[in-house]
Design a protein around this motif. Structure first.
Motif, PDB file in Angstrom:
ATOM      1  N   LEU A   1      -4.269   2.548   9.004  1.00 52.99           N
ATOM      2  CA  LEU A   1      -4.823   3.778   8.362  1.00 52.99           C
ATOM      3  C   LEU A   1      -4.899   3.458   7.772  1.00 52.99           C
ATOM      4  O   LEU A   1      -5.203   2.960   6.769  1.00 52.99           O
ATOM      5  CB  LEU A   1      -3.721   5.072   8.437  1.00 52.99           C
ATOM      6  N   ALA A   2      -6.574   3.574   7.960  1.00 58.07           N
ATOM      7  CA  ALA A   2      -7.446   3.750   6.302  1.00 58.07           C
ATOM      8  C   ALA A   2      -7.140   4.775   5.325  1.00 58.07           C
ATOM      9  O   ALA A   2      -6.319   6.045   5.518  1.00 58.07           O
ATOM     10  CB  ALA A   2      -9.032   3.587   7.072  1.00 58.07           C
ATOM     11  N   PRO A   3      -7.408   4.184   4.287  1.00 58.26           N
ATOM     12  CA  PRO A   3      -7.173   5.514   2.779  1.00 58.26           C
ATOM     13  C   PRO A   3      -7.736   6.847   3.020  1.00 58.26           C
ATOM     14  O   PRO A   3      -8.990   6.988   3.698  1.00 58.26           O
ATOM     15  CB  PRO A   3      -8.120   4.223   1.907  1.00 58.26           C
ATOM     16  N   GLY A   4      -6.862   7.310   2.700  1.00 53.43           N
ATOM     17  CA  GLY A   4      -7.164   8.931   2.853  1.00 53.43           C
ATOM     18  C   GLY A   4      -6.510   9.818   4.434  1.00 53.43           C
ATOM     19  O   GLY A   4      -6.246  10.403   3.977  1.00 53.43           O
ATOM     20  N   ASP A   5      -6.338   8.771   4.829  1.00 53.25           N
ATOM     21  CA  ASP A   5      -6.299   9.145   6.405  1.00 53.25           C
ATOM     22  C   ASP A   5      -4.494   9.476   6.708  1.00 53.25           C
ATOM     23  O   ASP A   5      -4.236   8.871   5.867  1.00 53.25           O
ATOM     24  CB  ASP A   5      -6.669   8.114   8.172  1.00 53.25           C
ATOM     25  N   ALA A   6      -4.156   9.567   7.732  1.00 54.81           N
ATOM     26  CA  ALA A   6      -3.406  10.608   8.275  1.00 54.81           C
ATOM     27  C   ALA A   6      -2.727  10.572   9.316  1.00 54.81           C
ATOM     28  O   ALA A   6      -4.013  10.746  10.465  1.00 54.81           O
ATOM     29  CB  ALA A   6      -2.825  12.142   7.527  1.00 54.81           C
ATOM     30  N   TRP A   7      -1.833  10.164  10.192  1.00 53.71           N
ATOM     31  CA  TRP A   7      -0.766  10.772  11.118  1.00 53.71           C
ATOM     32  C   TRP A   7       0.217  11.226  11.276  1.00 53.71           C
ATOM     33  O   TRP A   7       0.814  11.297  10.820  1.00 53.71           O
ATOM     34  CB  TRP A   7      -0.354   8.955  11.405  1.00 53.71           C
ATOM     35  N   SER A   8       0.558  11.789  13.009  1.00 51.85           N
ATOM     36  CA  SER A   8       1.332  12.628  12.684  1.00 51.85           C
ATOM     37  C   SER A   8       2.070  12.705  13.939  1.00 51.85           C
ATOM     38  O   SER A   8       0.668  11.842  15.407  1.00 51.85           O
ATOM     39  CB  SER A   8       1.151  13.462  12.845  1.00 51.85           C
TER      40      SER A   8
ATOM     41  N   VAL B 145       0.897  -1.685   0.253  1.00 53.92           N
ATOM     42  CA  VAL B 145      -0.102   0.215   0.210  1.00 53.92           C
ATOM     43  C   VAL B 145       0.065   1.964   0.261  1.00 53.92           C
ATOM     44  O   VAL B 145       1.588   1.685   1.036  1.00 53.92           O
ATOM     45  CB  VAL B 145      -0.981   0.077   1.036  1.00 53.92           C
ATOM     46  N   PRO B 146       1.050   2.461  -0.929  1.00 54.67           N
ATOM     47  CA  PRO B 146       1.088   3.624  -0.887  1.00 54.67           C
ATOM     48  C   PRO B 146       1.116   4.274   0.222  1.00 54.67           C
ATOM     49  O   PRO B 146       0.036   4.392   0.432  1.00 54.67           O
ATOM     50  CB  PRO B 146       0.933   4.276  -2.126  1.00 54.67           C
TER      51      PRO B 146
ATOM     52  N   GLY C 271      -3.365   4.571  -0.543  1.00 54.59           N
ATOM     53  CA  GLY C 271      -4.113   3.477  -1.374  1.00 54.59           C
ATOM     54  C   GLY C 271      -4.982   3.787  -0.981  1.00 54.59           C
ATOM     55  O   GLY C 271      -5.819   4.443  -0.262  1.00 54.59           O
ATOM     56  N   ASP C 272      -6.043   2.780  -1.673  1.00 54.07           N
ATOM     57  CA  ASP C 272      -6.942   2.204  -1.503  1.00 54.07           C
ATOM     58  C   ASP C 272      -7.790   1.668  -0.471  1.00 54.07           C
ATOM     59  O   ASP C 272      -8.648   0.193  -0.413  1.00 54.07           O
ATOM     60  CB  ASP C 272      -7.541   1.960  -3.259  1.00 54.07           C
ATOM     61  N   ARG C 273      -6.278   0.831   0.289  1.00 58.96           N
ATOM     62  CA  ARG C 273      -6.911  -0.686   2.081  1.00 58.96           C
ATOM     63  C   ARG C 273      -5.706   0.384   2.404  1.00 58.96           C
ATOM     64  O   ARG C 273      -4.961   0.909   3.181  1.00 58.96           O
ATOM     65  CB  ARG C 273      -6.238  -1.707   1.130  1.00 58.96           C
ATOM     66  N   ALA C 274      -6.708  -0.227   3.938  1.00 58.37           N
ATOM     67  CA  ALA C 274      -6.536   0.333   5.315  1.00 58.37           C
ATOM     68  C   ALA C 274      -4.835  -0.665   5.652  1.00 58.37           C
ATOM     69  O   ALA C 274      -4.374  -1.600   4.836  1.00 58.37           O
ATOM     70  CB  ALA C 274      -7.094  -0.578   6.292  1.00 58.37           C
ATOM     71  N   VAL C 275      -3.699   0.106   5.857  1.00 58.61           N
ATOM     72  CA  VAL C 275      -2.511  -0.458   6.291  1.00 58.61           C
ATOM     73  C   VAL C 275      -1.956   0.208   7.562  1.00 58.61           C
ATOM     74  O   VAL C 275      -1.707   0.596   8.314  1.00 58.61           O
ATOM     75  CB  VAL C 275      -1.666   0.120   5.295  1.00 58.61           C
ATOM     76  N   PRO C 276      -0.923  -0.980   8.198  1.00 59.65           N
ATOM     77  CA  PRO C 276      -0.618  -1.105   9.373  1.00 59.65           C
ATOM     78  C   PRO C 276       0.850  -0.460   8.897  1.00 59.65           C
ATOM     79  O   PRO C 276       1.357  -0.826   7.837  1.00 59.65           O
ATOM     80  CB  PRO C 276      -0.568  -2.688  10.046  1.00 59.65           C
TER      81      PRO C 276
END
Length: 301
Positions: free
Chosen positions: A286-293, A120-121, A145-150
């Motif tokens: 993170l779900a698609p389109g979500d961000a963390w800091s 997932v990018p 990307g289009d999938r949630a990723v850890p």
């Protein structure tokens, strides 16, 4: 420049100075009034022993470079072939792009594209900022990307208390647990245990003289101000490494032969432990389109 760490970006504030590398976006220099608070290396050299590296989208090691995502086995490149592991993520040796560069701030970003072992990018960013208190480092991760990723984030500074020799320093950690690591592979070989059951309890200041550490510590507890705080204290100078509560882990490594220094100490804040892509411990999803800091920093004392 065209050296192994690319362009060098300097920021300053008063007597404080930091230098960040274009390849890997690593911290090469942090000093105040000429006193160093991280180990450094020459512009013409690759970062020795991971010095200053940014560790994303996972810190530390993935055993065998293998993990499962959405039911499919992923195989990462074995970047630590002697131990058979994928080590310290995918962004250490690639060019980052400058987003902002002012007198006291540098921000860079890089895209982690779909590649063998990583499905997932992500867009990964980092900012280094100096102010009257010291250095603040802010990490960002955006799922494009289009999938949630850890994922997990870490960094690899070799911290120093000014001119103090490492063996003349004490170390205090906010950690309350230790994760046993296999001495050959350096991947977990048992569950985390309370520090009272180990010989590496740094909840109170403890001398580094004679200590041989390459240990993963967990259960990092924030103080009353909501921040995790670790402290390296020399005879005359100290430095505090603080972090947001998401940095629940810290790896401490004390090599004897850091180039130009000898005994050194890496204090590596991490959001998850070694081999977290397999254990799932403290991964951030993170779900698609979500961000963390998340932030950490260094304060000279």
């Amino acid at each position: 420049m065209s050296g192994p760490t690319g362009a060098q970006f300097e920021i300053t504030y008063g007597t404080a100075r930091a230098v960040v590398t274009g390849i890997g976006a690593g911290l090469r220099v942090f000093e105040v009034a000429g006193q160093p608070y991280v180990e450094t290396f020459a512009e013409s050299e690759a970062p020795p022993m991971g010095s200053g590296n940014v560790l994303a989208p996972w810190p530390n090691r993935v055993a065998g470079g293998r993990w499962r995502f959405d039911g499919a086995e992923q195989q990462l490149e074995l970047t630590e072939p002697a131990r058979g592991n994928a080590s310290h993520g995918l962004v250490r040796k690639v060019p980052w792009q400058v987003i902002t560069h002012t007198g006291s701030l540098i921000s860079l970003g890089v895209e982690v594209g779909v590649q063998p072992g990583w499905p997932v990018p992500l867009r990964v960013t980092i900012s280094y900022a100096l102010d009257a208190h010291g250095l603040t480092v802010t990490h960002g991760v955006h799922n494009i990307g289009d999938r949630a990723v850890p994922f997990g984030i870490g960094t690899h500074p070799y911290v120093r208390a000014g001119a103090s020799a490492t063996d003349d320093c004490t170390l205090r950690l906010a950690a309350t647990t230790s994760l046993p690591l296999d001495p050959e592979s350096m991947v977990p070989c048992g569950p985390q245990v309370g520090l009272s059951r180990t010989e590496v309890d740094f909840r109170r200041p403890r001398s580094l003289r004679g200590e041989r550490l390459d240990h993963a510590f967990g259960g990092c507890v924030p103080g009353a101000d909501g921040l995790v705080r670790h402290r390296l204290t020399g005879p005359k100078t100290a430095v505090e490494l603080w972090a947001d509560p998401d940095f629940r882990w810290v790896q401490v490594y004390t090599p004897d032969e850091f180039p130009g220094r000898g005994r050194a100490v890496a204090i590596e804040p991490m959001t998850c432990p070694p081999d977290a892509l397999n254990s799932g411990i403290d991964l951030i999803t993170l779900a698609p389109g979500d961000a963390w800091s998340g932030r950490w920093g260094l304060i000279p004392r």
